[in-house]
Design an enzyme around this catalytic site. Structure first.
Site, short mmCIF file in Angstrom:
data_model
loop_
_atom_site.label_atom_id
_atom_site.label_comp_id
_atom_site.label_asym_id
_atom_site.label_seq_id
_atom_site.Cartn_x
_atom_site.Cartn_y
_atom_site.Cartn_z
N ASP A 45 0.78 -1.17 -0.11
CA ASP A 45 -0.56 -0.31 -0.14
C ASP A 45 1.12 1.21 -0.37
O ASP A 45 1.55 1.23 0.52
CB ASP A 45 -0.68 0.38 1.37
CG ASP A 45 -2.54 0.89 1.22
OD1 ASP A 45 -1.83 2.17 1.07
OD2 ASP A 45 -2.84 0.67 1.51
N ARG A 47 0.88 4.69 1.03
CA ARG A 47 0.34 4.89 2.52
C ARG A 47 0.91 4.56 3.39
O ARG A 47 0.92 5.20 3.99
CB ARG A 47 -1.11 5.03 2.87
CG ARG A 47 -1.81 5.61 1.42
CD ARG A 47 -3.71 5.89 2.00
NE ARG A 47 -3.91 3.97 2.29
CZ ARG A 47 -5.06 3.37 1.80
NH1 ARG A 47 -5.84 4.38 2.72
NH2 ARG A 47 -5.28 2.25 2.00
CO CO Z 1 -2.67 -3.00 2.84
#
Ligand code: CO
Length: 212
Positions: A45, A47
């Site tokens: 991910d 983030r």
């Molecule tokens: Co994830």
């Protein structure tokens, strides 16, 4: 829009200038080699960048990321990274870090097919089935997803401990420690799940290897 990738190259120039001002030794130190004390296994991910969220400099964390921070025993990419980190770099701490709001976890909890990805998500569905009673008792879907994120991290800590070559290292050394953490994307805080292990003693007998 097509030129958007150029932003990355421009960003690199700005970053180099910034580093030279703040930490002029960094590049000459990096050129000498790496000796990171940590291995990070995290989610792919965008983030959850390991260095940024721990305020670390390049050179301090050896990183492996995949969808939902999984430790799959047939994943030779991950196995090679872990083996190299322990045997060559001699990292003393391995951090498996999940995060709330993980798309991989949410996809695995659903009954939707995501094509090729289903094969990867199957490993998370297996974790769900193992903890089905606890998870099904949580009515709120968001709370259930958060709990699966935590349980999944704990199971991946276990999966690493199941590896014979790590158990062999533990027969002679207390390191590496394997930690389970979760990143709260709503607050930016890292949460230590306190599931750290540095021996095979907590594993079910079926997973333990006794030969030296
Ligand atoms: Co994830």
């Amino acid at each position: 829009m097509a030129d958007r990738f150029k932003q990355l190259l421009k960003g690199n120039k700005d970053w180099v200038e910034n580093v030279k001002q703040k930490n002029p030794e960094l590049f000459s130190n990096m050129a000498k080699g790496q000796a990171p004390p940590f291995l990070w296994i995290g989610c792919a991910d965008s983030r959850v960048p390991a260095e940024d969220i721990t305020n670390s400099l390049p050179g301090s964390i050896f990183v492996q990321r995949n969808i939902a921070n999984m430790v799959v025993p047939t994943d030779y990419n991950l196995l090679s990274v872990v083996h190299y980190a322990i045997k060559a770099l001699q990292v003393r701490h391995i951090i498996i870090c999940g995060h709330y709001g993980c798309g991989g976890i949410q996809a695995a909890m659903s009954n939707e097919s995501y094509g090729l990805l289903d094969n990867w998500l199957m490993h998370i569905k297996d974790v769900y089935r193992l903890h089905e009673a606890e998870l099904n008792a949580i009515r709120d879907e968001s709370a259930r997803s958060k709990r699966l994120v935590e349980i999944n991290v704990q199971e991946q800590v276990n999966n690493l401990a199941k590896m014979a070559f790590i158990q062999k290292v533990w027969q002679e050394d207390e390191f590496p420690y394997i930690h389970g953490w979760v990143f709260n994307i709503e607050s930016g805080a890292l949460i230590n799940l306190e599931v750290t292990i540095h021996s095979a003693s907590h594993l079910d007998t079926i997973y333990r290897y006794y030969n030296k």
